[in-house]
Motif scaffolding. Structure first.
Motif, mmCIF file in Angstrom:
data_model
loop_
_atom_site.group_PDB
_atom_site.id
_atom_site.type_symbol
_atom_site.label_atom_id
_atom_site.label_comp_id
_atom_site.label_asym_id
_atom_site.label_seq_id
_atom_site.Cartn_x
_atom_site.Cartn_y
_atom_site.Cartn_z
ATOM 1 N N SER A 1 22.421 35.450 -63.673
ATOM 2 C CA SER A 1 20.921 35.793 -63.580
ATOM 3 C C SER A 1 20.351 37.623 -63.468
ATOM 4 C CB SER A 1 20.391 34.960 -62.512
ATOM 5 O OG SER A 1 20.037 33.411 -63.492
ATOM 6 N N THR A 2 21.910 37.793 -62.176
ATOM 7 C CA THR A 2 21.289 39.273 -61.970
ATOM 8 C C THR A 2 21.896 40.258 -63.425
ATOM 9 O OG1 THR A 2 21.716 38.588 -59.872
ATOM 10 C CG2 THR A 2 22.350 41.102 -60.261
ATOM 11 N N THR B 1 23.651 39.341 -52.989
ATOM 12 C CA THR B 1 23.543 40.170 -54.333
ATOM 13 C C THR B 1 23.556 41.603 -53.838
ATOM 14 O OG1 THR B 1 22.945 37.789 -54.999
ATOM 15 C CG2 THR B 1 22.874 39.913 -56.951
ATOM 16 N N ASP C 1 19.188 39.212 -65.990
ATOM 17 C CA ASP C 1 17.771 40.368 -65.532
ATOM 18 C C ASP C 1 17.847 42.244 -66.058
ATOM 19 O OD1 ASP C 1 16.620 38.037 -64.990
ATOM 20 O OD2 ASP C 1 17.351 38.619 -63.001
ATOM 21 N N LYS C 2 18.827 42.729 -65.199
ATOM 22 C CA LYS C 2 19.550 44.019 -65.458
ATOM 23 C C LYS C 2 19.528 44.047 -67.010
ATOM 24 C CE LYS C 2 18.983 45.100 -61.764
ATOM 25 N NZ LYS C 2 17.739 45.622 -60.888
ATOM 26 N N VAL D 1 23.441 45.190 -57.026
ATOM 27 C CA VAL D 1 23.631 45.686 -58.014
ATOM 28 C C VAL D 1 24.426 47.122 -57.815
ATOM 29 C CG1 VAL D 1 22.358 46.828 -60.420
ATOM 30 C CG2 VAL D 1 21.479 44.843 -58.950
ATOM 31 N N ALA E 1 27.149 43.882 -60.848
ATOM 32 C CA ALA E 1 25.930 42.375 -59.322
ATOM 33 C C ALA E 1 27.134 42.252 -58.680
ATOM 34 C CB ALA E 1 25.885 41.448 -60.744
ATOM 35 N N GLU F 1 23.781 33.003 -60.520
ATOM 36 C CA GLU F 1 23.299 34.482 -60.022
ATOM 37 C C GLU F 1 24.214 35.437 -60.381
ATOM 38 O OE1 GLU F 1 20.877 36.698 -57.065
ATOM 39 O OE2 GLU F 1 20.784 34.718 -57.400
ATOM 40 N N ILE F 2 25.417 35.587 -60.528
ATOM 41 C CA ILE F 2 25.837 37.385 -61.138
ATOM 42 C C ILE F 2 25.205 36.821 -62.621
ATOM 43 C CG2 ILE F 2 28.045 38.270 -62.279
ATOM 44 C CD1 ILE F 2 27.762 38.490 -59.341
ATOM 45 N N ILE G 1 28.512 39.898 -55.646
ATOM 46 C CA ILE G 1 27.992 38.897 -54.127
ATOM 47 C C ILE G 1 28.982 39.190 -52.875
ATOM 48 C CG2 ILE G 1 27.493 36.631 -53.545
ATOM 49 C CD1 ILE G 1 26.785 36.025 -56.259
#
Length: 137
Positions: free
Chosen positions: A88-89, A7, A92-93, A9, A45, A85-86, A47
């Motif tokens: 979550s990233t 992953t 979080d940001k 950013v 984000a 995953e995308i 991957i």
């Protein structure tokens, strides 16, 4: 998510952006539209599987309101947790940069609503109804 996926950013290239949208079944965009829009990304984000970008997601906004857009996973890589995953990233940001009064919205197509509900998103109807229009289509 398998170890072969990484992953990052970063904002996708125009080529990767256009390819992912089309391959994932999202409405195709023109090169010119992508060239104008991508620089306005707040956070994005990607991957990669090796050198290939196989999933992406972006956030656009102005500090008060943000919208999650362009969540796309290549069909041959779906079902492996890449959408999670995308998200979550991106979340979080957003939590790092957002003030306490930020409104985050998105449009959930089909079964994608099940993914977004895992991150606290709720349907807004009947209190509010999402509306959209296309210019130049």
């Amino acid at each position: 998510m398998a170890a072969s996926y990484k992953t990052f950013v970063e904002i996708p290239s125009i080529t990767d952006y256009l390819h992912l949208r089309k391959a994932a079944g999202l409405t195709p965009r023109s090169h010119e539209a992508a060239k104008r829009g991508l620089p306005n990304t707040v956070v994005s984000a990607l991957i990669r599987n090796g050198e290939n970008v196989v999933a992406m997601g972006r956030v656009i906004g102005d500090g008060l309101c943000y919208q999650i857009v362009d969540i796309a996973v290549l069909p041959e890589h779906q079902g492996r947790g890449l959408g999670k995953e995308i998200m979550s990233t991106l979340m979080d940001k957003l939590k790092e940069i957002a003030t306490t009064e930020v409104y985050i919205s998105l449009i959930a197509d089909g079964d994608a609503s099940f993914l977004y509900k895992k991150y606290g998103f709720k349907e807004t109807a009947p209190v509010s109804i999402g509306m959209a229009m296309w210019i130049g289509q």
